[in-house]
Scaffold this active site. Structure first.
Site, PDB file in Angstrom:
ATOM      1  N   HIS A 160      37.519  46.850  18.111  1.00  0.00           N
ATOM      2  CA  HIS A 160      37.991  45.783  18.985  1.00  0.00           C
ATOM      3  C   HIS A 160      38.190  44.510  18.185  1.00  0.00           C
ATOM      4  O   HIS A 160      37.570  44.308  17.147  1.00  0.00           O
ATOM      5  CB  HIS A 160      37.007  45.541  20.139  1.00  0.00           C
ATOM      6  CG  HIS A 160      37.181  46.528  21.241  1.00  0.00           C
ATOM      7  ND1 HIS A 160      38.158  46.409  22.189  1.00  0.00           N
ATOM      8  CD2 HIS A 160      36.535  47.680  21.515  1.00  0.00           C
ATOM      9  CE1 HIS A 160      38.084  47.442  23.012  1.00  0.00           C
ATOM     10  NE2 HIS A 160      37.109  48.225  22.618  1.00  0.00           N
TER      11      HIS A 160
ATOM     12  N   LYS B  75      38.284  42.429  35.444  1.00  0.00           N
ATOM     13  CA  LYS B  75      39.555  41.692  35.504  1.00  0.00           C
ATOM     14  C   LYS B  75      40.240  41.890  36.849  1.00  0.00           C
ATOM     15  O   LYS B  75      40.915  41.003  37.361  1.00  0.00           O
ATOM     16  CB  LYS B  75      40.478  42.155  34.370  1.00  0.00           C
ATOM     17  CG  LYS B  75      41.746  41.303  34.228  1.00  0.00           C
ATOM     18  CD  LYS B  75      42.471  41.603  32.935  1.00  0.00           C
ATOM     19  CE  LYS B  75      43.231  42.896  33.008  1.00  0.00           C
ATOM     20  NZ  LYS B  75      44.442  42.812  33.875  1.00  0.00           N
TER      21      LYS B  75
END
Length: 857
Positions: free
Chosen positions: A144, A530
């Site tokens: 990441h 999200k």
């Protein structure tokens, strides 16, 4: 015991002075004076000097870009050094606490505390041994953008750690000069191969050293509590997504997948050969002195060297077999067991314990693959590949036009036969099929195949069809790997129990699940946050686990959970051990998977002792949760939190859908710049579309809010709890581990946020959109006040170390934010994107804030 924090401050001061000297040597006195001026202004601002902020802002606005870049580099290097000092501080504290523990007063969340808990629960030594040997904690390493350090920097920091032990100031200074003068920015976006090499870094290094200590620590703790030493294998295993995660990453080709597996095996093989070579050197036992079992004698017969030293010959033969790829994980494990029994049989158990057991522990943790590779692909791509295969095989001309139920029925019928569908010599024209088959052929099938965005059973059955084409599936038999549905959005989490019910009713998947001993289900923390906001996402994940576990129980098939957590609070971050304690009771079986990613790898595994402590805390909670321990939430808690969760989600979604919010977000945060600069190999937006926040990946969404020091995804919407009675909230906080973990995670995000810095970014936002910020600032203040009322204490009342770390770091993160605001303004001005100096300095500022806050996304 003297205050260990004083030792930390002394080491930070030493490293800070050394960095100052390095800056003088490399960049000159004038630049060093600038760094000091900015540092003191930042410190004064922190201490309440309102004028200092404006002086600092004006000073930065007048700086040439070269000076800004150098300033960011200087403060970023400070964080690398602070992080190193903190790691050493944690190692010292860990050792002191371990040395000070007694049987009556064991260290919290430690091996001794776990052994006592097992005995107090009524387990005999044999039962405790069987329970621990059944556990499988699978830690899955993923790449990441939050792991921002180059491997070259890691090398210098590791050498610096060694030199701090020696205390030679001149060598320390030389190393800090090397560190400061090293280029820390990648010249280009990292390749997936780079991410694979970087992401696996800790497995053959610190974790290789840590795993035997974990097994030894568990065994020794049980011996202290029960009076007899058991024989344990490593309950910890490793997996990797790097090189197998194709979801939205066009750079993960079948060739990359093949490279990932090959690279990991080569690294592991090298380490095992070193271990066997050491055994050949060490086990110089003479057959004239001790009896030697027949298996050991025969095992070394092909070796001409070492006459009269059968154990040396035995391990030399194993070395040769492994070198020639003639040994499997199971074969090496059996061979080690033969040697161990031979030594124990003649009273040399101590020799076996010291020399063979560490290698056995490593083999049970890493195997010969080091970290078996998972494949991950989006369901839509798998269905597209299946559609072309079915068309080429003459089964159906337009599979994608069918309903989900029709797709499932067709695939179930087709999978009754073993015939391949691709005509001999036919080369697939569609990229989805070519890549899917290529990846399966390149893959070692030791890990799992994760299907992201799982909506229907057909999404998983497509994997069976593709696997059959490359010879991995036979009708009625399980695949040689797990097929894992991944539920990510709120809607998918709510639908997950019904999807699993239908999967377990499907004859193909049910036979597979029974053959594999259960079904693994992955739940995603990033997209759900999200999608629904912090509170509702946490609640939905909790409820989904309860419901999925119940489906498996009703069908007689165990469900094992794979938690797709990130490092930030918004993505399920925070203390991982406590998070396990907050999982639904009885939902944790004997197998548990967690992702490990970003700078969490450096934070947890940079030093073997830190790795041992992290794994110790995970195992303490996992071993007890796997016995079904946990707090069952009361009905009125569920009802109250359910209502608050709905209100929270409504507020969160109203904010995101409000006209003007997306333009505000793009202006206020560096989201576009995160996508344009070479931080990670994966694109920031899904499918390349940029219409609204739904098209944005979860990690950059979190990273953007972290850069501006607002950390919105980690707390926004929690003020919906204000509608509940305060006595009820306090009761839930005291008695319900899930609720306590949720609030304490939010408290971490709120404590790391800084409105004074966030407000600086308003200069980038058109006046008509600035009302969004003022709303967020007010919500922030409300949420802080609410949590402190529930805790009846400050935000970090039970995380004093973190509180002190934040206070130590903030004066040095702040200047990077001041510079970043100015750089964003210049970058966005006409011609700014073409200015290489501005681009480089801006990238450095993004990496600098990530280094300073330590959980950027």
């Amino acid at each position: 015991m003297s205050d260990p924090f004083e030792a930390l401050k002394a080491e930070v001061d030493l490293l800070g002075r050394l960095l100052g000297e390095a800056i003088r040597k490399v960049s000159g006195e004038r630049f060093f004076a600038l760094v000091e001026e900015v540092r003191l202004l930042s410190k004064a601002r922190r201490q309440g000097d309102g004028a200092a902020a404006e002086v600092l802002s004006q000073r930065v606005e007048r700086m040439p870009v070269e000076e800004m870049e150098a300033l960011v580099r200087a403060f970023t290097h400070y964080f690398h050094l602070v992080n190193l000092a903190e790691e050493r501080h944690r190692v010292r504290v860990n050792r002191l606490r371990t040395e000070g523990e007694t049987l009556e007063n064991p260290r919290p969340e430690g091996f001794l505390a776990l052994a006592k808990a097992l005995k107090e629960r009524g387990l005999s030594l044999e039962e405790a041994e069987a329970h621990l040997n059944r556990l499988a904690l699978l830690l899955t390493f993923t790449a990441h953008p939050t792991e921002t350090r180059r491997r070259t920097l890691r090398h210098h920091l590791e050498r610096l750690q060694e030199e701090l032990e020696g205390g030679d100031r001149e060598r320390l200074l030389a190393r800090v000069v090397l560190l400061y003068a090293t280029e820390e920015v990648r010249k280009a976006r990292p390749s997936v191969e780079d991410e694979i090499k970087g992401g696996l870094y800790y497995l053959p290094t610190t974790l290789w050293r840590a795993i035997p200590k974990v097994v030894e620590g568990l065994e020794a703790a049980l011996e202290r509590v029960y009076g007899k030493r058991p024989h344990l294998r490593s309950p910890v295993r490793f997996r990797s997504w790097m090189g197998g995660d194709r979801d939205g990453n066009p750079y993960v080709t079948p060739e990359v997948t093949a490279f990932a597996g090959r690279y990991a095996r080569e690294v592991a093989k090298g380490r095992y050969l070193e271990e066997l070579e050491a055994l050949v050197r060490d086990l110089s036992l003479s057959e004239a002195r001790i009896p030697v079992p027949k298996e050991v004698r025969e095992g070394g017969e092909g070796v001409e060297r070492f006459p009269g030293e059968p154990y040396r010959r035995y391990f030399a033969a194993l070395y040769r077999a492994l070198e020639g790829e003639a040994l499997s994980t199971e074969g090496l494990a059996r061979a080690l067991k033969v040697a161990e029994k031979g030594l124990e049989g003649v009273g040399l158990a101590q020799v076996a314990q010291a020399f063979l057991r560490p290698l056995e522990a490593r083999l049970s943790a890493f195997g010969l693959e080091l970290a078996p590779l998972d494949l991950r692909e989006e369901s839509g791509k798998l269905l597209e590949a299946a559609a072309e295969l079915l068309r080429l095989g003459g089964v159906h001309p337009d599979f994608l036009a069918l309903s989900p139920e029709e797709k499932e029925a067709l695939l179930t019928e087709e999978l009754k036969t073993a015939r391949p569908l691709l005509p001999v010599g036919e080369v697939p024209q569609g990229e989805a099929l070519r890549v899917a088959l290529g990846a399966l052929r390149a893959w070692g099938d030791k890990g799992a195949h994760v299907v992201s965005m799982t909506h229907h059973p057909a999404d998983l059955l497509a994997v069976f069809l593709l696997a059959r084409e490359v010879g991995l599936y036979r009708p009625g038999k399980p695949l040689p790997f797990d097929v894992v549905p991944l539920f990510e959005t709120l809607e998918d989490l709510e639908r997950a129990p019904e999807v699993l019910r239908r999967l377990l009713a499907n004859p193909v998947f049910r036979a597979h699940a029974q053959g594999r001993g259960g079904v693994e289900v992955m739940i995603g923390y990033s997209d759900s946050n999200k999608d629904a906001g912090f509170l509702m996402a946490n609640l939905a994940l909790y409820q989904a686990q309860e419901a999925l576990h119940a489906v498996g129980e009703a069908q007689g098939i165990p469900v094992f959970f794979f938690h797709g957590r990130g490092t930030s609070t918004a993505r399920g971050g925070g203390p991982a051990g406590r998070a396990i304690a907050g999982l639904p009771p009885k939902s944790v079986g004997h197998r548990l998977r967690l992702t490990e990613q970003g700078e969490a790898l450096a934070d947890r595994y940079a030093h073997p002792d830190l790795a041992v402590r992290h794994l110790e805390q995970l195992l303490y909670h996992f071993a007890q949760a796997a016995l079904g321990d946990g707090v069952e939430p009361k009905a009125h808690w569920r009802e109250a939190l359910g209502e608050a969760g709905e209100r929270s989600m409504a507020r969160y979604r109203a904010l995101l859908s409000q006209e003007g919010f997306f333009p505000f977000f793009e202006a206020f945060t560096p989201i576009r710049e995160i996508g344009e600069l070479p931080i990670a190999s994966r694109p920031v937006y899904r499918h390349g579309r940029v219409r609204d926040i739904r098209d944005l990946r979860a990690i950059p969404w979190v990273m953007a809010w972290t850069q501006v020091r607002l950390l919105l995804p980690g707390w926004y919407g929690l003020s919906a709890l204000e509608g509940l009675p305060m006595p009820l909230l306090r009761e839930m906080y005291r008695e319900w581990p899930f609720f306590a973990t949720t609030l304490e995670s939010a408290a971490m995000a709120l404590a790391k946020a800084d409105l004074g810095i966030a407000e600086r970014y308003l200069k980038l936002v058109p006046e008509g959109l600035q009302g969004f910020y003022h709303h967020l600032a007010e919500e922030y203040r409300r949420t802080v006040a609410l949590l402190e009322a529930i805790f009846e204490a400050p935000l970090l009342h039970n995380q004093k170390t973190l509180e002190r770390q934040i206070a130590l770091r903030n004066p040095y993160v702040d200047p990077i934010n001041f510079v970043q605001v100015e750089l964003l303004a210049r970058y966005r001005a006409p011609g700014g994107r073409e200015d290489e100096g501005v681009r480089r300095a801006l990238l450095l500022s993004l990496l600098g804030v990530a280094a300073g806050l330590r959980n950027a996304g």
